[in-house]
Write an enzyme that holds these catalytic residues in place. Structure first.
Site, mmCIF file in Angstrom:
data_model
loop_
_atom_site.group_PDB
_atom_site.id
_atom_site.type_symbol
_atom_site.label_atom_id
_atom_site.label_comp_id
_atom_site.label_asym_id
_atom_site.label_seq_id
_atom_site.Cartn_x
_atom_site.Cartn_y
_atom_site.Cartn_z
ATOM 1 C CB THR A 121 -0.906 -0.006 1.256
ATOM 2 O OG1 THR A 121 -1.501 1.284 1.419
ATOM 3 C CG2 THR A 121 -0.107 -0.319 2.526
ATOM 4 C CG ASP A 122 -1.163 4.934 -0.971
ATOM 5 O OD1 ASP A 122 -1.677 4.332 -0.004
ATOM 6 O OD2 ASP A 122 -1.801 5.755 -1.678
HETATM 7 P P1 NAD Z 1 -9.675 -7.304 2.714
HETATM 8 O O1 NAD Z 1 -9.649 -7.079 4.183
HETATM 9 O O2 NAD Z 1 -10.904 -7.018 1.937
HETATM 10 O O3 NAD Z 1 -9.303 -8.836 2.406
HETATM 11 C C1 NAD Z 1 -8.295 -9.523 3.085
HETATM 12 C C2 NAD Z 1 -8.462 -11.023 2.821
HETATM 13 O O4 NAD Z 1 -7.382 -11.723 3.469
HETATM 14 C C3 NAD Z 1 -9.764 -11.604 3.383
HETATM 15 O O5 NAD Z 1 -10.364 -12.466 2.451
HETATM 16 C C4 NAD Z 1 -9.309 -12.385 4.626
HETATM 17 O O6 NAD Z 1 -10.140 -13.491 4.926
HETATM 18 C C5 NAD Z 1 -7.915 -12.820 4.187
HETATM 19 N N1 NAD Z 1 -7.034 -13.089 5.355
HETATM 20 C C6 NAD Z 1 -6.831 -12.282 6.427
HETATM 21 N N2 NAD Z 1 -5.974 -12.876 7.297
HETATM 22 C C7 NAD Z 1 -5.604 -14.048 6.723
HETATM 23 C C8 NAD Z 1 -4.719 -15.089 7.114
HETATM 24 N N3 NAD Z 1 -4.048 -15.053 8.276
HETATM 25 N N4 NAD Z 1 -4.565 -16.150 6.279
HETATM 26 C C9 NAD Z 1 -5.234 -16.228 5.096
HETATM 27 N N5 NAD Z 1 -6.100 -15.264 4.697
HETATM 28 C C10 NAD Z 1 -6.267 -14.195 5.486
HETATM 29 O O7 NAD Z 1 -8.425 -6.506 2.146
HETATM 30 P P2 NAD Z 1 -8.226 -5.747 0.754
HETATM 31 O O8 NAD Z 1 -8.705 -4.367 0.885
HETATM 32 O O9 NAD Z 1 -8.718 -6.626 -0.329
HETATM 33 O O10 NAD Z 1 -6.623 -5.692 0.712
HETATM 34 C C11 NAD Z 1 -5.894 -6.766 0.127
HETATM 35 C C12 NAD Z 1 -4.431 -6.407 0.095
HETATM 36 O O11 NAD Z 1 -4.243 -5.213 -0.659
HETATM 37 C C13 NAD Z 1 -3.829 -6.125 1.484
HETATM 38 O O12 NAD Z 1 -2.528 -6.668 1.511
HETATM 39 C C14 NAD Z 1 -3.796 -4.611 1.559
HETATM 40 O O13 NAD Z 1 -2.760 -4.182 2.409
HETATM 41 C C15 NAD Z 1 -3.524 -4.257 0.125
HETATM 42 N N6 NAD Z 1 -3.988 -2.925 -0.316
HETATM 43 C C16 NAD Z 1 -5.281 -2.547 -0.137
HETATM 44 C C17 NAD Z 1 -5.727 -1.317 -0.623
HETATM 45 C C18 NAD Z 1 -7.171 -0.887 -0.473
HETATM 46 O O14 NAD Z 1 -7.514 0.216 -0.899
HETATM 47 N N7 NAD Z 1 -8.069 -1.705 0.059
HETATM 48 C C19 NAD Z 1 -4.828 -0.464 -1.260
HETATM 49 C C20 NAD Z 1 -3.499 -0.872 -1.408
HETATM 50 C C21 NAD Z 1 -3.102 -2.117 -0.947
HETATM 51 O O1 TDX Z 2 -16.743 6.329 7.777
HETATM 52 C C1 TDX Z 2 -15.663 6.776 7.367
HETATM 53 N N1 TDX Z 2 -15.517 8.117 7.219
HETATM 54 C C2 TDX Z 2 -14.367 8.684 6.756
HETATM 55 O O2 TDX Z 2 -14.278 9.917 6.640
HETATM 56 C C3 TDX Z 2 -14.552 5.914 7.034
HETATM 57 C C4 TDX Z 2 -14.685 4.413 7.195
HETATM 58 C C5 TDX Z 2 -13.408 6.497 6.557
HETATM 59 N N2 TDX Z 2 -13.302 7.847 6.429
HETATM 60 C C6 TDX Z 2 -12.078 8.429 5.855
HETATM 61 C C7 TDX Z 2 -10.759 7.935 6.404
HETATM 62 C C8 TDX Z 2 -9.837 8.054 5.203
HETATM 63 O O3 TDX Z 2 -9.352 9.391 5.096
HETATM 64 O O4 TDX Z 2 -12.073 8.047 4.478
HETATM 65 C C9 TDX Z 2 -10.744 7.768 4.019
HETATM 66 C C10 TDX Z 2 -10.668 6.341 3.517
HETATM 67 O O5 TDX Z 2 -10.810 5.488 4.648
HETATM 68 P P1 TDX Z 2 -10.675 3.893 4.540
HETATM 69 O O6 TDX Z 2 -11.661 3.370 3.558
HETATM 70 O O7 TDX Z 2 -10.690 3.339 5.917
HETATM 71 O O8 TDX Z 2 -9.247 3.729 3.842
HETATM 72 P P2 TDX Z 2 -7.749 4.172 4.264
HETATM 73 O O9 TDX Z 2 -7.613 4.309 5.733
HETATM 74 O O10 TDX Z 2 -7.356 5.323 3.380
HETATM 75 O O11 TDX Z 2 -6.948 2.830 3.815
HETATM 76 C C11 TDX Z 2 -7.295 2.168 2.575
HETATM 77 O O12 TDX Z 2 -6.357 2.455 1.566
HETATM 78 C C12 TDX Z 2 -5.053 1.960 1.742
HETATM 79 C C13 TDX Z 2 -7.362 0.655 2.795
HETATM 80 O O13 TDX Z 2 -8.314 0.362 3.819
HETATM 81 C C14 TDX Z 2 -6.001 0.101 3.144
HETATM 82 O O14 TDX Z 2 -6.068 -1.314 3.233
HETATM 83 C C15 TDX Z 2 -5.042 0.474 2.037
HETATM 84 O O15 TDX Z 2 -3.738 0.088 2.408
#
Ligand code: NAD
Ligand code: TDX
Length: 332
Positions: A121-122
């Site tokens: 992640t960033d």
């Molecule tokens: P998420 O929470 O939606 O999904 C995580 C998945 O991992 C789930 O299916 C969960 O069951 C599984 N998991 C958790 N612990 C585990 C374990 N011990 N063994 C096996 N499986 C396990 O997360 P996401 O938002 O899809 O993020 C996925 C990846 O991308 C993460 O590594 C996160 O850091 C990275 N990432 C996310 C974002 C974002 O915006 N969501 C941005 C950049 C990077």
């Molecule tokens: O109810 C809310 N109100 C609000 O203002 C929630 C849930 C979040 N926020 C704000 C917090 C952040 O500034 O919105 C922004 C986005 O929040 P999240 O969806 O929790 O994301 P963030 O904390 O930015 O992290 C996400 O991007 C990077 C992912 O959850 C991470 O897994 C990824 O690494």
């Protein structure tokens, strides 16, 4: 390369990646997922089933990982505890899955000499001022703020050490905030969309000036596949689609897209240590590997995401009440 092991493939971005790979390549995919509160097997419904195998298991457990790593050609590692707010309530699962889980996979990949791609992640780079002209690139120093981002930074550094010390064939990508289908309702965009569906006013942390750099999950998937196929071993690629928006603007866009007045939201208590701004410079990925995003228009991507949540209530409904009860207890 014929077979991929995708950890966390029942989560938000992992399941989008599995759909993308099975729809756009001939690869066979094994998903290894613990099915925590964030995992949902239904997110894999509708994929070409013959090339998908699902295994429920924990990446921290070396025995569960061993055979799956041995029999694959490459590992794409998405599994993580992913929510900042949860990491502020209870960091321990973040240390276990994100650090020890990554270590366990790295050791198995080393033993069997397998190609490894690490998803990060960033947030590992900390945050930027609103008026900073620089954006994050692969030379930006690490400076994580939350327990979540500190564990992701730790896992990135482990991958780099395994490349340097053991010659592991690994790459890393650090992506900005994803949006799209199958995202858990605890996260910002799905929380607000499902709030509006339920007649609850959206909740903005603090002033709402915090900026996130949004990318559609499909574009994240195409970038990861490009890096897996063409990336240089040992390199880090930042993935982003020039999608900077502050949270207030995003909430207003959601309300307008859903036919509500743009002002009908509430400010709630801010997240402790809340990062102010993330912004990605993805020049290296674009110039070196020729990748470009296919969904650069945030407003139309948001409109289709709203449609997805309207049409897939059965997917998110079971998580909604418990998620909102947790937020209510935190004054959020
Ligand atoms: P998420 O929470 O939606 O999904 C995580 C998945 O991992 C789930 O299916 C969960 O069951 C599984 N998991 C958790 N612990 C585990 C374990 N011990 N063994 C096996 N499986 C396990 O997360 P996401 O938002 O899809 O993020 C996925 C990846 O991308 C993460 O590594 C996160 O850091 C990275 N990432 C996310 C974002 C974002 O915006 N969501 C941005 C950049 C990077
Ligand atoms: O109810 C809310 N109100 C609000 O203002 C929630 C849930 C979040 N926020 C704000 C917090 C952040 O500034 O919105 C922004 C986005 O929040 P999240 O969806 O929790 O994301 P963030 O904390 O930015 O992290 C996400 O991007 C990077 C992912 O959850 C991470 O897994 C990824 O690494």
């Amino acid at each position: 390369m014929k077979k991929l092991l995708v950890t966390g493939g029942a989560g938000f971005i992992g399941s989008n990646f599995v759909h993308y790979v099975l729809e756009n390549t001939d690869l066979h995919v094994t998903v290894l997922d613990k099915l925590t509160y964030a995992g949902n097997k239904a997110s894999l419904d509708g994929v070409p089933g013959k090339r998908l195998r699902f295994v429920q298991g924990d990446i921290v457990n070396a025995a569960a990982v061993e055979d799956l790593v041995q029999e694959t050609d490459a590992i794409v590692h998405y599994a993580a505890e992913s929510h900042n707010d949860n990491s502020l309530q209870d960091p321990r699962p973040f240390l276990e899955t994100n650090i020890i889980g990554t270590y366990t996979l790295l050791e198995a990949a080393r033993r069997h000499n397998k190609r490894f791609h690490h998803i990060s992640t960033d947030e590992v780079y900390g945050d930027l001022e609103l008026d900073d002209p620089e954006r994050f690139n692969d030379l930006t120093p690490y400076n994580p703020s939350s327990p979540y981002s500190a564990t992701k930074a730790s896992s990135d550094l482990l991958v780099r050490a395994w490349v340097r010390s053991f010659g592991l064939q690994a790459t890393i990508s650090n992506c900005s905030n994803n949006y799209g289908p199958y995202q858990h309702v605890e996260k910002f965009i799905p929380r607000q969309i499902t709030n509006v569906i339920d007649g609850i006013r959206p909740k903005l942390y603090g002033s709402g000036e915090n900026v996130r750099d949004w990318i559609h999950a499909n574009d994240h998937s195409s970038a990861v596949l490009t890096i897996l196929e063409q990336g240089r071993i040992g390199e880090t690629y930042l993935i982003g689609a020039d999608g900077e928006k502050n949270n207030k603007d995003v909430v207003e866009l959601i309300l307008t897209a859903m036919g509500e007045s743009a002002e009908s939201y509430d400010h709630v208590v801010d997240r402790p240590g809340h990062d102010l701004r993330y912004a990605i410079d993805s020049t290296k990925l674009r110039t070196e590997l020729g990748w470009t995003p296919k969904f650069p228009d945030f407003e139309s991507g948001l409109a289709s995401t709203v449609e997805w949540y309207r049409n897939n209530e059965a997917w998110w409904r079971p998580q909604k009440a418990v998620t909102e009860a947790k937020y209510a207890a935190q004054g959020q």
